[in-house]
Motif scaffolding. Sequence first.
Motif, PDB file in Angstrom:
ATOM      1  N   SER A 155      19.539  62.746  94.133  1.00  0.00           N
ATOM      2  CA  SER A 155      18.342  61.791  93.782  1.00  0.00           C
ATOM      3  C   SER A 155      17.941  61.982  92.387  1.00  0.00           C
ATOM      4  O   SER A 155      18.062  61.210  91.560  1.00  0.00           O
ATOM      5  N   ALA A 156      17.493  63.395  92.162  1.00  0.00           N
ATOM      6  CA  ALA A 156      16.897  63.504  90.701  1.00  0.00           C
ATOM      7  C   ALA A 156      17.980  63.458  89.783  1.00  0.00           C
ATOM      8  O   ALA A 156      17.593  62.840  88.588  1.00  0.00           O
ATOM      9  N   TYR A 157      19.435  63.965  90.085  1.00  0.00           N
ATOM     10  CA  TYR A 157      20.405  63.927  88.983  1.00  0.00           C
ATOM     11  C   TYR A 157      20.768  62.287  88.745  1.00  0.00           C
ATOM     12  O   TYR A 157      20.673  61.865  87.819  1.00  0.00           O
ATOM     13  N   ALA A 158      20.722  61.526  89.878  1.00  0.00           N
ATOM     14  CA  ALA A 158      21.236  60.196  89.633  1.00  0.00           C
ATOM     15  C   ALA A 158      20.116  59.399  89.198  1.00  0.00           C
ATOM     16  O   ALA A 158      20.351  58.425  88.161  1.00  0.00           O
ATOM     17  N   ALA A 159      18.824  59.575  89.307  1.00  0.00           N
ATOM     18  CA  ALA A 159      17.915  58.885  88.843  1.00  0.00           C
ATOM     19  C   ALA A 159      17.730  59.060  87.380  1.00  0.00           C
ATOM     20  O   ALA A 159      17.473  58.171  86.484  1.00  0.00           O
ATOM     21  N   ALA A 160      18.067  60.334  86.989  1.00  0.00           N
ATOM     22  CA  ALA A 160      18.013  60.730  85.407  1.00  0.00           C
ATOM     23  C   ALA A 160      19.241  59.881  84.795  1.00  0.00           C
ATOM     24  O   ALA A 160      19.015  59.149  83.718  1.00  0.00           O
ATOM     25  N   LYS A 161      20.241  59.926  85.271  1.00  0.00           N
ATOM     26  CA  LYS A 161      21.540  59.246  84.683  1.00  0.00           C
ATOM     27  C   LYS A 161      21.342  57.738  84.883  1.00  0.00           C
ATOM     28  O   LYS A 161      21.753  57.202  83.942  1.00  0.00           O
ATOM     29  N   VAL A 162      20.735  56.984  85.855  1.00  0.00           N
ATOM     30  CA  VAL A 162      20.633  55.726  86.003  1.00  0.00           C
ATOM     31  C   VAL A 162      19.521  55.297  84.676  1.00  0.00           C
ATOM     32  O   VAL A 162      19.645  54.388  83.908  1.00  0.00           O
ATOM     33  N   GLY A 163      18.583  56.083  84.635  1.00  0.00           N
ATOM     34  CA  GLY A 163      17.709  55.846  83.431  1.00  0.00           C
ATOM     35  C   GLY A 163      18.403  55.896  82.062  1.00  0.00           C
ATOM     36  O   GLY A 163      17.934  55.295  81.236  1.00  0.00           O
ATOM     37  N   LEU A 164      19.297  56.876  81.996  1.00  0.00           N
ATOM     38  CA  LEU A 164      20.120  57.108  80.553  1.00  0.00           C
ATOM     39  C   LEU A 164      20.990  55.846  80.546  1.00  0.00           C
ATOM     40  O   LEU A 164      21.329  55.592  79.439  1.00  0.00           O
ATOM     41  N   VAL A 165      21.534  55.254  81.599  1.00  0.00           N
ATOM     42  CA  VAL A 165      22.301  54.096  81.442  1.00  0.00           C
ATOM     43  C   VAL A 165      21.394  52.871  80.772  1.00  0.00           C
ATOM     44  O   VAL A 165      21.683  52.508  79.685  1.00  0.00           O
ATOM     45  N   SER A 166      20.219  52.710  81.153  1.00  0.00           N
ATOM     46  CA  SER A 166      19.277  51.599  80.478  1.00  0.00           C
ATOM     47  C   SER A 166      18.944  52.259  78.976  1.00  0.00           C
ATOM     48  O   SER A 166      18.887  51.269  78.266  1.00  0.00           O
ATOM     49  N   LEU A 167      18.694  53.521  78.825  1.00  0.00           N
ATOM     50  CA  LEU A 167      18.329  53.869  77.328  1.00  0.00           C
ATOM     51  C   LEU A 167      19.513  53.610  76.630  1.00  0.00           C
ATOM     52  O   LEU A 167      19.320  53.219  75.371  1.00  0.00           O
ATOM     53  N   MET A 168      20.790  54.138  76.912  1.00  0.00           N
ATOM     54  CA  MET A 168      21.895  53.825  76.289  1.00  0.00           C
ATOM     55  C   MET A 168      22.216  52.636  75.771  1.00  0.00           C
ATOM     56  O   MET A 168      22.415  52.057  74.578  1.00  0.00           O
ATOM     57  N   LYS A 169      21.937  51.478  76.686  1.00  0.00           N
ATOM     58  CA  LYS A 169      22.238  50.178  76.368  1.00  0.00           C
ATOM     59  C   LYS A 169      21.131  49.530  75.514  1.00  0.00           C
ATOM     60  O   LYS A 169      21.369  48.816  74.442  1.00  0.00           O
ATOM     61  N   THR A 170      19.781  49.994  75.523  1.00  0.00           N
ATOM     62  CA  THR A 170      18.959  49.566  74.600  1.00  0.00           C
ATOM     63  C   THR A 170      19.225  50.060  73.248  1.00  0.00           C
ATOM     64  O   THR A 170      19.052  49.435  72.299  1.00  0.00           O
ATOM     65  N   VAL A 171      19.570  51.518  73.022  1.00  0.00           N
ATOM     66  CA  VAL A 171      19.880  52.004  71.876  1.00  0.00           C
ATOM     67  C   VAL A 171      21.041  51.304  71.102  1.00  0.00           C
ATOM     68  O   VAL A 171      20.997  51.018  69.716  1.00  0.00           O
ATOM     69  N   SER A 172      21.948  50.895  71.914  1.00  0.00           N
ATOM     70  CA  SER A 172      23.059  50.201  71.703  1.00  0.00           C
ATOM     71  C   SER A 172      22.593  48.834  70.740  1.00  0.00           C
ATOM     72  O   SER A 172      23.539  48.489  69.888  1.00  0.00           O
ATOM     73  N   ILE A 173      21.873  48.174  71.225  1.00  0.00           N
ATOM     74  CA  ILE A 173      21.308  47.039  70.311  1.00  0.00           C
ATOM     75  C   ILE A 173      20.369  47.133  69.367  1.00  0.00           C
ATOM     76  O   ILE A 173      20.719  46.587  68.459  1.00  0.00           O
ATOM     77  N   GLU A 174      19.573  48.205  69.544  1.00  0.00           N
ATOM     78  CA  GLU A 174      18.527  48.443  68.364  1.00  0.00           C
ATOM     79  C   GLU A 174      19.277  49.095  67.364  1.00  0.00           C
ATOM     80  O   GLU A 174      19.053  48.627  66.215  1.00  0.00           O
ATOM     81  N   GLU A 175      20.387  49.740  67.469  1.00  0.00           N
ATOM     82  CA  GLU A 175      20.721  50.619  66.280  1.00  0.00           C
ATOM     83  C   GLU A 175      22.148  49.587  65.690  1.00  0.00           C
ATOM     84  O   GLU A 175      22.872  50.255  64.910  1.00  0.00           O
ATOM     85  N   ALA A 176      22.568  48.766  66.323  1.00  0.00           N
ATOM     86  CA  ALA A 176      23.762  47.981  66.015  1.00  0.00           C
ATOM     87  C   ALA A 176      23.941  47.521  64.664  1.00  0.00           C
ATOM     88  O   ALA A 176      24.907  47.633  63.789  1.00  0.00           O
TER      89      ALA A 176
END
Length: 254
Positions: A155-176
Motif C-alpha cells: 500500500s505505501a509503496y504503491a500510493a507513493a508511486k501512483v502519486g509520482l505518476v501524476s507529479l511526473m505528468k504535471t511536470v512534463s506539461i509545466e516544463e515542456a
Amino acid sequence: MDVRHAFITAGTKGLGVRVTEALLVKGYSVTITFKSDVEAVKTLQERWLEHADHMQFVRADITKKEDIHYAVDLALAKFKRIDLLINNAGPYVFDRKKLVDYEEEEWYNMVEGNLSSIYHLLKKIVPIMRKGQFGRIITYGFQGANSAPGWIYRSAYAAAKVGLVSLMKTVSIEEAEYGITANMVCPGNILGTMKEATIEEARQQSDCDTPIGRSGTGEDIARAILFLCEENADMVTGTVLEVTGGVDVIHRYR
C-alpha cells in the motif's frame, strides 16, 4: 556540443549500475549517488577507470532533503550542468503486510523516499535544466501505476508511486516550453542477480513466469531510459513505459 551530464540516484548497483554504465558508454558524464555500499563504488570505479573524469560519486540518503541538495550542488560544481535526472533510488518494504500493520516510520519512509525526494530533486534540478533549455527526467514506477491499481501488501509503496505518476505528468506539461521531458519507466519482476545482468545472459535461462520466456534485466531498463533521454525523443513526454515482458507483477502473489 559539450558533454551532457546525468544525475542518477543509487547508480552503483542493482538496476542503477546498468543504467550508469549505459550512460557512460553513450558518452554522458555522470554524478552517481550511493547510500552506504563503498565496495560497489570501488568496483564501478575500477571497471570504468578510463571514464574517471566523467564520473563523480556522492554519498547521500535520498530520503533527506539536505543530502539531495548536497549531491546536486556537487554535481553542478564539478560538471557545470545537469541535463538528465534519473530517479533510480527508492525504498521498498519487502515484508508482505496490510496497511494497518505498517509502522508510521515505514509509511513515511516509503512516501519520503519515493515521492517527496522527487519533489526536492526537481526543485533543485529543474531550474538548472531551464537555463540549458534541455532536460530529461526519468522516474520509476510499477506495472499498472498509470491506472492507479490496488496492490495488496504494498500500500505505501504503491500510493507513493501512483502519486509520482501524476507529479511526473504535471511536470512534463509545466516544463515542456523549456525543452524538458518527464517520463516513467516501470520494471517488471526483475530479481536478484538479474538486476545487473545483460539481455544475452537472461536468454541463456528460461523463465516460465514471464510470458516472453526470459527474465527482465538491468540492461532492459537501461535501454528504455537511454531512448527516453535522446535529443530526438522530445515528443515522448508524460508517458509511463512498462518494461515487463508481459508479466503480471501485481497479482502474482495473491
